[in-house]
Design a protein around this motif. Structure first.
Motif, mmCIF file in Angstrom:
data_model
loop_
_atom_site.group_PDB
_atom_site.id
_atom_site.type_symbol
_atom_site.label_atom_id
_atom_site.label_comp_id
_atom_site.label_asym_id
_atom_site.label_seq_id
_atom_site.Cartn_x
_atom_site.Cartn_y
_atom_site.Cartn_z
ATOM 1 N N GLU A 225 55.280 98.648 39.557
ATOM 2 C CA GLU A 225 54.721 98.062 40.777
ATOM 3 C C GLU A 225 55.090 98.943 41.958
ATOM 4 O OE1 GLU A 225 56.372 94.109 41.151
ATOM 5 O OE2 GLU A 225 56.081 93.870 38.986
ATOM 6 N N MET A 226 54.204 99.018 42.924
ATOM 7 C CA MET A 226 54.491 99.886 44.081
ATOM 8 C C MET A 226 54.028 99.299 45.405
ATOM 9 S SD MET A 226 51.443 102.689 44.340
ATOM 10 C CE MET A 226 51.610 102.700 46.124
ATOM 11 N N THR A 245 50.608 98.319 39.477
ATOM 12 C CA THR A 245 50.131 97.144 40.208
ATOM 13 C C THR A 245 50.477 97.306 41.673
ATOM 14 O OG1 THR A 245 50.484 95.790 38.266
ATOM 15 C CG2 THR A 245 50.216 94.624 40.348
ATOM 16 N N VAL A 246 49.455 97.161 42.534
ATOM 17 C CA VAL A 246 49.659 97.323 43.969
ATOM 18 C C VAL A 246 48.735 96.363 44.710
ATOM 19 C CG1 VAL A 246 48.141 99.354 43.847
ATOM 20 C CG2 VAL A 246 49.493 98.981 45.892
ATOM 21 N N ASN A 247 49.309 95.507 45.554
ATOM 22 C CA ASN A 247 48.541 94.487 46.296
ATOM 23 C C ASN A 247 47.590 93.723 45.387
ATOM 24 O OD1 ASN A 247 49.792 95.433 48.532
ATOM 25 N ND2 ASN A 247 47.960 96.255 49.529
ATOM 26 N N GLY A 248 48.016 93.447 44.174
ATOM 27 C CA GLY A 248 47.174 92.676 43.265
ATOM 28 C C GLY A 248 46.134 93.496 42.525
ATOM 29 N N GLU A 265 46.774 96.132 53.625
ATOM 30 C CA GLU A 265 46.230 95.348 52.520
ATOM 31 C C GLU A 265 45.320 96.200 51.640
ATOM 32 O OE1 GLU A 265 44.326 91.910 54.445
ATOM 33 O OE2 GLU A 265 45.830 92.337 55.961
ATOM 34 N N ASP A 266 44.688 97.202 52.243
ATOM 35 C CA ASP A 266 43.774 98.040 51.476
ATOM 36 C C ASP A 266 44.545 98.891 50.472
ATOM 37 O OD1 ASP A 266 42.015 97.013 53.216
ATOM 38 O OD2 ASP A 266 41.524 98.893 54.228
ATOM 39 N N LYS A 280 40.718 94.202 39.809
ATOM 40 C CA LYS A 280 41.322 93.077 40.507
ATOM 41 C C LYS A 280 40.434 91.876 40.265
ATOM 42 C CE LYS A 280 43.265 91.187 44.637
ATOM 43 N NZ LYS A 280 44.102 91.419 45.793
ATOM 44 N N GLY A 281 41.025 90.806 39.764
ATOM 45 C CA GLY A 281 40.242 89.623 39.398
ATOM 46 C C GLY A 281 39.177 90.033 38.405
#
Lengths: 388, 179
Positions: A225-226, A245-248, A265-266, A280-281
């Protein structure tokens, strides 16, 4: 403000009067207002007059409605999307204002003597530094000169020397599904650092970034994760996909090199070589070399870029091509550990291109941007003030 | 008192409710479509930064127009400086009275526009013709309906207009549309 608020109420009363929905009490208020001043009666007459030609009266309102959607996009981008950032910003702004006030106060009181005191403490460029958080929570400060040999639970050896951390030891503990131990490497503002994970994957962390990873990759996947900006050169292993994994957002690779930038967030993923899958999703994209995916507003946006330019930071080069000032100065702020204050926030949007060494004086890059004659900088304490 | 803009959605409603009149306000001052939209856009970005201070709908609007005027002012200063170094800044075209008048005008127009747009088509035509200063018989003739129908449509418009023009309209809107 009170005068203005009163006017807003009058506007309502006029609208009510014209549509016949006004009540008796309000009609008296409106009549009194009209009585008060000849100019008020003139205004009222003007409104009646322009309503006579329908197109004239509604033209601006209608045009405003037409423009609204597109403009909401921009406003949204600069406001609600950045909520968290603005909160931090206003906090900084308050501190800076306070500092400026103290500065002025000091100047008034001390007069001439002040001039000497103002001489700015030299701003140093960033350097190799980081903090390593071990599985048991213990923290170790890492500097270029640090040379350490540690042993994690489970037998993984951690070597730190030559500006990097290296993990080695048993890659998989066969028949022993031991609990996975994680380490975290934290690089502060004004720092950068690199790391070699237990599988041979090499990682470069830019300033104000962190990476959490298992000390040994025991499962079917290699997951890390980062936050911030990290460049990965993933060691090939077809059996065990490597997942960042980064910001979901999940970035899934087999063996490849790519840069991930995610200070806000980007999530901006730039692929240098190989292939990566982003997910993502239920949304996903696959990138080929020299493609960049931006996760923003719940979508992946893919564009063609020269990927090498996006990883020059790890070679000690600031490289910006037609990039807005805010992005450039945010990057500098992290590397030189300074703050930025815009006298006019509109300046943030101006675009510049510049290429310069990271291990140089902050003034080098600022002067380079100033040469365009579009902005000016002034450094006070640890704050870059941006002027027109 | 607490801030009325609590969520992102509240801000969006606030924006949609007021953008067109801030744009129209800027358009009247600048006479330039693109520039007016840019300045109106910037107004909302600035107001957002200080949304915590907005404790009532009235205050929110007053604040919005104050920021708008300030931005227009700034823009003029820069323009003057660019165009003519020696030019004195002519303040008369943005004096206080002019500002108050413009705000009043744009708010009146905005409220009428929003209210009338909520009416069914034929009713809307009746009200629009009324606003143009036409009497009921004139309206009846123009639309080819009886004077009684005109009266009837006006009656039916009353409740909708009254609701849309009410002081609490924005609060109700937030309640209905908000999260």
């Amino acid at each position: 403000m009170d005068l203005l608020k009163k006017r807003l109420n009058i506007a309502r009363l006029i609208a009510e009067e014209l549509t016949g929905t006004i009540d008796e009490k309000d009609r008296v208020v409106l009549a009194r207002w009209l009585d008060e001043d000849e100019r008020h009666r003139g205004e009222y007459a003007n409104i009646l007059e322009s309503l006579k030609t329908r197109n004239e009266a509604w033209k601006d309102q209608e045009r405003g409605r037409q423009l609204m959607e597109a403009r909401w996009g921009t406003v949204k981008y600069h406001t609600v999307r950045k909520t968290s950032r603005w909160i931090t910003w206003s906090k900084y702004a308050a501190i800076i204002v306070l500092l400026v006030n103290i500065g002025i106060f000091g100047l008034v009181n001390e007069g001439k003597q002040e001039v000497e005191n103002v001489t700015v403490a030299k701003i140093e460029h960033g350097s190799m530094k980081a903090q390593l958080v071990l599985a048991n929570g213990k923290k170790v400060d890492l500097r270029p000169e640090t040379s350490l040999q540690l042993e994690e639970v489970g037998g993984t050896r951690i070597l730190t020397s030559d500006n990097r951390v290296k993990y080695s030891g048993k890659d998989s503990l066969t028949g022993q599904p031991a609990e996975v131990k994680y380490n975290t490497l934290i690089v502060p503002r004004g720092g950068e650092f690199s790391l070699e994970l237990a599988d041979g994957t090499r990682v470069w962390l830019n300033a104000e970034s962190r990476l959490r990873y298992p000390v040994a990759f025991t499962g079917k996947e290699r997951k890390v994760e980062m936050e911030g900006e990290v460049y990965f050169e993933v060691a090939k292993n077809k059996e065990k996909p490597f997942i960042v994994t980064v910001n979901g957002v999940d970035i899934r690779v087999l063996g490849t090199s790519f840069n991930v930038l995610a200070y806000q967030e980007d999530v901006v993923t730039t692929l240098v070589e190989g292939k990566v899958q982003l997910k993502k999703g239920n949304k996903q994209v696959i990138l080929s070399p020299n493609q960049q995916a931006i996760w923003s507003d719940d979508e992946f946006w893919v564009k063609q870029v020269d990927a090498r330019n996006f990883v020059l930071w790890k070679e000690g080069v600031f490289y910006f091509e037609d990039v807005d000032l805010e992005t450039i100065l945010d990057d500098m702020a992290r590397w030189y550990n300074v703050n930025v204050f815009y006298m006019n926030p509109a300046l943030k949007e101006m675009k510049f291109s510049v290429e310069i060494r990271r291990y140089g004086d902050i003034n080098e890059i600022l002067r380079r941007i100033e040469q365009t004659k579009r902005v000016k900088f002034e450094i006070k304490d640890r704050t870059i003030n941006v002027y027109e | 008192m607490s801030a009325i803009i609590q969520s992102n959605r509240d801000f969006e409603i606030f924006f949609r409710e007021n953008f067109s009149s801030v744009y129209a306000f800027m358009k009247r001052y600048t006479g330039d479509d693109e520039l007016a939209a840019d300045l109106a856009q910037e107004t909302f970005i600035r107001v957002y930064e200080r949304r915590d201070e907005i404790v009532s709908v009235d205050y929110g609007k007053a604040f919005l127009y104050t920021v708008a005027r300030h931005l227009y002012w700034n823009h003029c200063k820069h323009q003057r400086a660019k165009e003519n170094y020696f030019a004195q800044l002519d303040e008369s075209n943005v004096d206080d009275y002019d500002f108050l008048q413009e705000v009043t005008r744009q708010e009146t127009m905005r409220m009428l526009y929003v209210a009338i747009n909520q009416l069914p088509p034929q009713t809307r035509n009746v009200i629009l013709l009324n606003l143009e200063g036409k009497t009921n018989p004139e309206v009846a003739e123009e639309l080819g309906i009886s004077v009684n129908t005109v009266k009837c449509l006006k009656k039916s418009a009353y409740e909708i207009l009254r609701g849309a023009l009410s002081k609490n309209y924005f609060v109700i809107l937030m309640f209905l549309l908000g999260e």
